[in-house]
Design an enzyme around this catalytic site. Structure first.
Site, PDB file in Angstrom:
ATOM      1  CG  ASP A 144      -2.221   0.543   1.101  1.00  0.00           C
ATOM      2  OD1 ASP A 144      -2.312   1.633   0.512  1.00  0.00           O
ATOM      3  OD2 ASP A 144      -3.191  -0.074   1.574  1.00  0.00           O
ATOM      4  CG  ASP A 159      -4.475   5.884   0.945  1.00  0.00           C
ATOM      5  OD1 ASP A 159      -5.305   5.014   1.228  1.00  0.00           O
ATOM      6  OD2 ASP A 159      -4.448   7.012   1.490  1.00  0.00           O
ATOM      7  CG  HIS A 205      -9.009  -0.931   4.827  1.00  0.00           C
ATOM      8  ND1 HIS A 205      -8.834  -0.999   3.455  1.00  0.00           N
ATOM      9  CD2 HIS A 205      -8.493   0.252   5.199  1.00  0.00           C
ATOM     10  CE1 HIS A 205      -8.236   0.092   3.052  1.00  0.00           C
ATOM     11  NE2 HIS A 205      -8.008   0.866   4.083  1.00  0.00           N
ATOM     12  CG  ASP A 206     -11.346   2.490   3.870  1.00  0.00           C
ATOM     13  OD1 ASP A 206     -10.838   2.506   5.006  1.00  0.00           O
ATOM     14  OD2 ASP A 206     -10.714   2.783   2.832  1.00  0.00           O
ATOM     15  CD  GLU A 243      -8.739   4.539  -1.419  1.00  0.00           C
ATOM     16  OE1 GLU A 243      -9.602   4.261  -0.585  1.00  0.00           O
ATOM     17  OE2 GLU A 243      -7.832   5.365  -1.184  1.00  0.00           O
TER      18      GLU A 243
END
Ligand code: NOJ
Length: 535
Positions: free
Chosen positions: A100, A202, A327-328, A265
């Protein structure tokens, strides 16, 4: 003409949230040796690549998305030696590893920010976005932080505000400064040289902000209680035209190494999202497609429209992808229920394009309620009701203490149903979610129509059903998904006379099916190999 495909096109990506996968040193937090000890499991799933959420040194104000050193490992997770071991062991099993990359912001404890903050004259001051207060002493513009509250924090020592689109402990880097760009490209090279197979980047669409930092319009549809990140229309702090230049610079680094993947993302409507492939396919390989994650409600028609619209919008040569969980966002089994979560897995793993799966979804893990006092997530602290902790609870390995995740109390509470819902139990259960997940991946891998074939949706009069074909040369596979909890008999004889059932979400069906009278049970999805009529 036979096309060739690269691994990130034919493969399945699995996201590991390191905090919660496996603890090896009994501190209640997952770590790299823990992941290493679970590689056999990951291999048994049939996945091709692991994406690790951030593992770098961090004060953990945003659980690793606030990095204080881009080229080391946080001691909670292990060491660089542990990292090399994990990478090596994954590669030996044929599993790729994506890291990430968090280039939009650092931690406020990163040496770059400490230097920038030390004085207005410091040469690194301009690595971040500083502005004088507005005439009334308030923030320089009206931008909200995604976690709630203003996106600006005043620094009394130097008398200016700094920008942070997320937590105040996550100051935004100034990507208009070429030195910032150069430093981040070096970070990429550091990990690529170490052998990582690419990055998930990200909030890549936020890297560049409006040069004049103009106020965002207020969203007229927003009402109190709606998510804080929707209060404004993000006209000036995301998706700025210049961002494409920096993405191309990153892509050039990726392209200097063989066979690496570059995933962005990006939460944008499809028509805007597809621009991130680049005009010459020279930006990200795959802008994450979050439609399945964001869909309000769950029905066949809406899903078909979403898939068709995406397929139609893709640029020539742009490879599709689908994400079912991360995870969000709330977990799929909580959003649609356990029965439909199986249908959703079948959808994810039979659509055209690279699937990304979220750890634990393969056993139907659900969101774990967490009281406001227990909340750890900064978003949940700043915007009560929007905590992401419930989707980040420890992996449920077995019915033993702490679900086999740790010998110690885990950092977040475990789901209360872990004794019944865990890997150990589902591993030997012929009709479990886990068995279905593995079966779907085997089919996806072994049938080229599913791996790389074309997609065509079918007009089905029944609104509960979404059906589509995947085809490669003369191979034709029909997928029929019943989005409802009732039975439906379908006449699909226009597609063919008979087919062979390859997999039902109920895992209890095989053999020939009569397409003129196809009985779909409640919550059933079916993969059917179409047999051509001879002659
Ligand atoms: C997106 C990440 O997925 C999320 O977890 C994080 O809080 C923000 N970016 C800020 O880095």
């Amino acid at each position: 003409m036979t096309r060739s495909y690269v691994w990130w096109q034919t493969g399945v990506i699995y996201q590991v949230y390191p905090w919660s996968f496996q603890d090896s040193n009994d501190d209640g937090i997952g770590d790299l040796p823990g992941i290493l000890s679970r590689l056999d499991y990951l291999q048994s799933l049939g996945i091709d690549a692991i994406w690790l959420s951030p593992i770098f040194p961090s004060p953990m104000a945003d659980f690793g998305y606030d990095i204080s050193d881009y080229v080391a490992i946080d001691p909670r997770f292990g060491t660089l030696v542990d990292f090399d071991r994990l990478l090596d062991a994954a590669h030996q099993r044929g599993i790729k590893m994506l890291l990430d990359l968090v280039p939009n912001h650092t931690s406020d404890e990163h040496p770059w920010f400490l230097a920038a903050r030390s004085s207005r004259e410091h040469p690194q001051r301009d690595w971040y976005i500083w502005r004088d207060p507005a005439p009334d002493g308030g923030p320089p513009n009206n931008w909200d932080s995604y976690f709630g509250g203003p996106a600006w924090t005043f620094d009394p020592a130097t008398g200016q505000y700094y920008l942070h689109l997320f937590d105040p402990k996550q100051p935004d880097l100034n990507w208009r400064n070429p030195k910032v760009c150069a430093a981040m490209l070096d970070v990429m090279r550091f990990w690529l040289n170490r052998g990582v197979d690419g990055f998930r980047v990200d909030v890549i669409w936020m890297l560049i902000k409006d040069a004049q930092l103009r106020d965002n319009p207020v969203n007229p549809d927003w009402k109190p209680g709606d998510p804080p990140w929707l209060r404004q229309i993000k006209l000036y702090n995301e998706d700025q035209p210049e961002v494409h230049d920096v993405i191309r610079a990153m892509r050039a680094v990726i392209d200097a190494y063989p066979d690496r993947a570059f995933i962005g993302e990006i939460y944008l409507p499809i028509t805007k999202l597809v621009h991130y492939y680049g005009p010459n396919l020279d930006e990200v390989h795959m802008p994450f497609n979050f439609q399945l994650l964001l869909m309000q409600g769950w029905d066949a028609r809406q899903t078909r429209e979403a898939v068709d619209a995406y397929e139609a919008a893709l640029p020539e040569g742009g490879w599709p992808n689908w994400v079912l969980g991360n995870h969000d966002r709330p977990r799929i089994a909580s959003r649609v229920g356990l029965a439909q979560a199986r249908v959703a897995q079948m959808l994810l793993l039979t659509l055209r394009g690279t699937p990304t799966c979220y750890y634990g979804d393969e056993i139907g893990m659900r969101d774990t309620p967490i009281t406001q006092e227990q909340v750890k997530d900064p978003q949940g602290i700043r915007s009560p009701g929007y905590s992401r902790d419930p989707v980040r609870t420890p992996m449920q390995w077995d019915a033993g203490p702490n679900a086999g995740f740790s010998a110690n109390t885990p950092w977040l509470p475990l789901a209360t149903d872990y004794a019944a819902r865990n890997v150990h139990r589902q591993d030997v259960d012929p009709i479990s979610e886990l068995t279905l997940f593995r079966r779907l991946i085997v089919l996806r891998r072994s049938i080229s129509a599913l791996t790389i074939g074309d997609y065509h949706s079918l007009d089905i009069a029944n609104p509960a059903i979404f059906a589509y074909l995947r085809t490669d040369h003369d191979q034709r596979v029909l997928i029929v998904l019943n989005f409802s909890a009732t039975t439906h008999e379908l006449d699909l004889s226009t597609i063919g006379a008979t087919g062979e059932a390859l997999c039902s979400t109920h895992l209890d069906r095989s053999g020939t099916v009569d397409l003129a009278k196809l009985a779909m049970r409640a919550d059933e999805g079916l993969i059917i190999h179409l047999i051509r009529a001879s002659g």
